[in-house]
Design an enzyme around this catalytic site. Structure first.
Site, PDB file in Angstrom:
ATOM      1  N   GLY A 203       0.855  -1.189   0.000  1.00  0.00           N
ATOM      2  CA  GLY A 203       0.000   0.000   0.000  1.00  0.00           C
ATOM      3  C   GLY A 203       0.886   1.231   0.000  1.00  0.00           C
TER       4      GLY A 203
ATOM      5  N   HIS B 273      -2.882   7.464   6.986  1.00  0.00           N
ATOM      6  CA  HIS B 273      -1.845   8.341   6.412  1.00  0.00           C
ATOM      7  C   HIS B 273      -2.472   9.629   5.876  1.00  0.00           C
ATOM      8  CE1 HIS B 273       1.972   6.243   6.625  1.00  0.00           C
ATOM      9  NE2 HIS B 273       1.485   5.141   6.082  1.00  0.00           N
TER      10      HIS B 273
ATOM     11  N   GLN C 106       2.557   9.968   1.812  1.00  0.00           N
ATOM     12  CA  GLN C 106       3.899   9.427   2.009  1.00  0.00           C
ATOM     13  C   GLN C 106       4.879   9.914   0.938  1.00  0.00           C
ATOM     14  OE1 GLN C 106       2.165   5.247   2.478  1.00  0.00           O
ATOM     15  NE2 GLN C 106       3.993   5.123   3.753  1.00  0.00           N
TER      16      GLN C 106
ATOM     17  N   HIS D 270      -4.911   1.419   7.316  1.00  0.00           N
ATOM     18  CA  HIS D 270      -3.548   1.967   7.515  1.00  0.00           C
ATOM     19  C   HIS D 270      -3.308   3.148   6.567  1.00  0.00           C
ATOM     20  CE1 HIS D 270       0.931   1.473   8.219  1.00  0.00           C
ATOM     21  NE2 HIS D 270       0.916   2.174   7.104  1.00  0.00           N
ATOM     22  N   GLU D 271      -3.763   2.997   5.296  1.00  0.00           N
ATOM     23  CA  GLU D 271      -3.529   4.068   4.298  1.00  0.00           C
ATOM     24  C   GLU D 271      -4.408   5.281   4.550  1.00  0.00           C
ATOM     25  OE1 GLU D 271      -0.808   1.445   2.876  1.00  0.00           O
ATOM     26  OE2 GLU D 271      -0.969   3.617   2.771  1.00  0.00           O
TER      27      GLU D 271
ATOM     28  N   CYS E 221       5.583  -0.014   8.142  1.00  0.00           N
ATOM     29  CA  CYS E 221       5.229   1.187   7.370  1.00  0.00           C
ATOM     30  C   CYS E 221       6.443   1.630   6.566  1.00  0.00           C
ATOM     31  CB  CYS E 221       4.797   2.315   8.317  1.00  0.00           C
ATOM     32  SG  CYS E 221       4.295   3.804   7.446  1.00  0.00           S
ATOM     33  N   LEU E 222       6.224   1.930   5.299  1.00  0.00           N
ATOM     34  CA  LEU E 222       7.346   2.332   4.444  1.00  0.00           C
ATOM     35  C   LEU E 222       7.951   3.653   4.908  1.00  0.00           C
ATOM     36  CD1 LEU E 222       5.814   1.323   0.998  1.00  0.00           C
ATOM     37  CD2 LEU E 222       7.448   0.058   2.409  1.00  0.00           C
TER      38      LEU E 222
HETATM   39  O1  LIG Z   1       3.601   2.308   4.635  1.00  0.00           O
HETATM   40  C1  LIG Z   1       2.627   1.859   4.023  1.00  0.00           C
HETATM   41  O2  LIG Z   1       1.541   2.422   3.986  1.00  0.00           O
HETATM   42  C2  LIG Z   1       2.787   0.495   3.342  1.00  0.00           C
HETATM   43  C3  LIG Z   1       2.457  -0.525   4.399  1.00  0.00           C
HETATM   44  C4  LIG Z   1       1.034  -0.969   4.222  1.00  0.00           C
HETATM   45  C5  LIG Z   1       0.623  -1.914   5.305  1.00  0.00           C
HETATM   46  C6  LIG Z   1       1.119  -1.843   6.599  1.00  0.00           C
HETATM   47  C7  LIG Z   1       0.669  -2.755   7.556  1.00  0.00           C
HETATM   48  C8  LIG Z   1      -0.257  -3.712   7.234  1.00  0.00           C
HETATM   49  C9  LIG Z   1      -0.742  -3.764   5.951  1.00  0.00           C
HETATM   50  C10 LIG Z   1      -0.308  -2.869   4.997  1.00  0.00           C
HETATM   51  C11 LIG Z   1       3.437  -1.700   4.386  1.00  0.00           C
HETATM   52  O3  LIG Z   1       4.709  -1.297   4.746  1.00  0.00           O
HETATM   53  S1  LIG Z   1       3.650  -2.490   2.876  1.00  0.00           S
HETATM   54  C12 LIG Z   1       4.800  -3.723   3.437  1.00  0.00           C
HETATM   55  C13 LIG Z   1       4.038  -4.931   3.902  1.00  0.00           C
HETATM   56  C14 LIG Z   1       4.008  -6.018   3.068  1.00  0.00           C
HETATM   57  C15 LIG Z   1       3.258  -7.132   3.421  1.00  0.00           C
HETATM   58  C16 LIG Z   1       2.525  -7.153   4.609  1.00  0.00           C
HETATM   59  C17 LIG Z   1       2.558  -6.055   5.454  1.00  0.00           C
HETATM   60  C18 LIG Z   1       3.323  -4.937   5.105  1.00  0.00           C
HETATM   61 ZN   LIG Z   2       2.394   3.322   6.286  1.00  0.00          ZN
END
Ligand SMILES: O=C(O)C[C@@H](Cc1ccccc1)[C@H](O)SCc1ccccc1
Ligand SMILES: [Zn+2]
Length: 168
Positions: free
Chosen positions: A47, A138, A52, A134-135, A92-93
């Site tokens: 996501g 943000h 971000q 989560h998004e 979270c990225l």
């Molecule tokens: O920073 C973001 O929004 C990307 C997030 C999205 C996310 C976070 C937690 C749970 C679900 C989605 C992630 O860093 S994307 C990396 C990732 C990959 C597989 C599973 C969980 C997180």
């Molecule tokens: Zn995030």
């Protein structure tokens, strides 16, 4: 690729503005959506919210598939119903290397405009529901570390500061 803002960058706390539906089909907006998918896949992530990448507009891109086969764009998303609770170890990225359990609604219905600017209403559960919540956080300037205890959040701040010192 678009640079991803990292905690504790104050720009991550910006509340994003609604997208003007008339803008959705413009080449500029469609180009930004493409850039966000490219950035998300390269991270890699499932996501990415416009906040971000320092674009303060209410939209995000998501693809929870294993093989980049389910790209989704949510414009002006709003959760119209939510049920149940589910804890998930989130990352979270924008907060690299930090993972913590966050409890969110297990099942939601989200109303949004899709990439063509068409109104959609989607039921979601599991990882997709977690990611959508989560998004949307943000877009409201919220980060998953906000759900941690102040003590835990301080530990996160120290860990990131140390990692930045070693990287410098
Ligand atoms: O920073 C973001 O929004 C990307 C997030 C999205 C996310 C976070 C937690 C749970 C679900 C989605 C992630 O860093 S994307 C990396 C990732 C990959 C597989 C599973 C969980 C997180
Ligand atoms: Zn995030």
């Amino acid at each position: 690729l678009l640079p991803i803002l990292e905690f504790p960058d104050p720009r991550l706390r910006t509340k994003a503005a609604q997208v003007d539906p008339a803008q959705v089909t413009s080449p500029e907006f469609q180009g930004l959506v493409d850039d966000m998918f490219e950035t998300m896949y390269a991270a890699p992530g499932i996501g990415l919210a416009a906040t971000q990448v320092d674009r303060h507009l209410r939209f995000m891109v998501i693809d929870v598939s294993e093989d980049k086969s389910a790209p989704m764009v949510f414009i002006n998303p709003e959760i119209v119903s939510s049920q149940g609770k589910r804890a998930y170890q989130e990352g979270c990225l924008s907060i690299p290397g930090i993972y913590a359990d966050v409890t969110r609604a297990d099942t939601i219905v989200v109303r949004y405009l899709d990439r063509e600017g068409k109104q959609q209403e989607l039921p979601a559960e599991g990882l997709l529901a977690t990611c959508i919540q989560h998004e949307i956080d943000h877009l409201d300037g919220k980060l998953f570390v906000d759900y941690l205890s102040p003590l835990k959040r301080e530990m996160v701040r120290k860990k990131l500061a140390k990692a930045r010192r070693h990287a410098a």
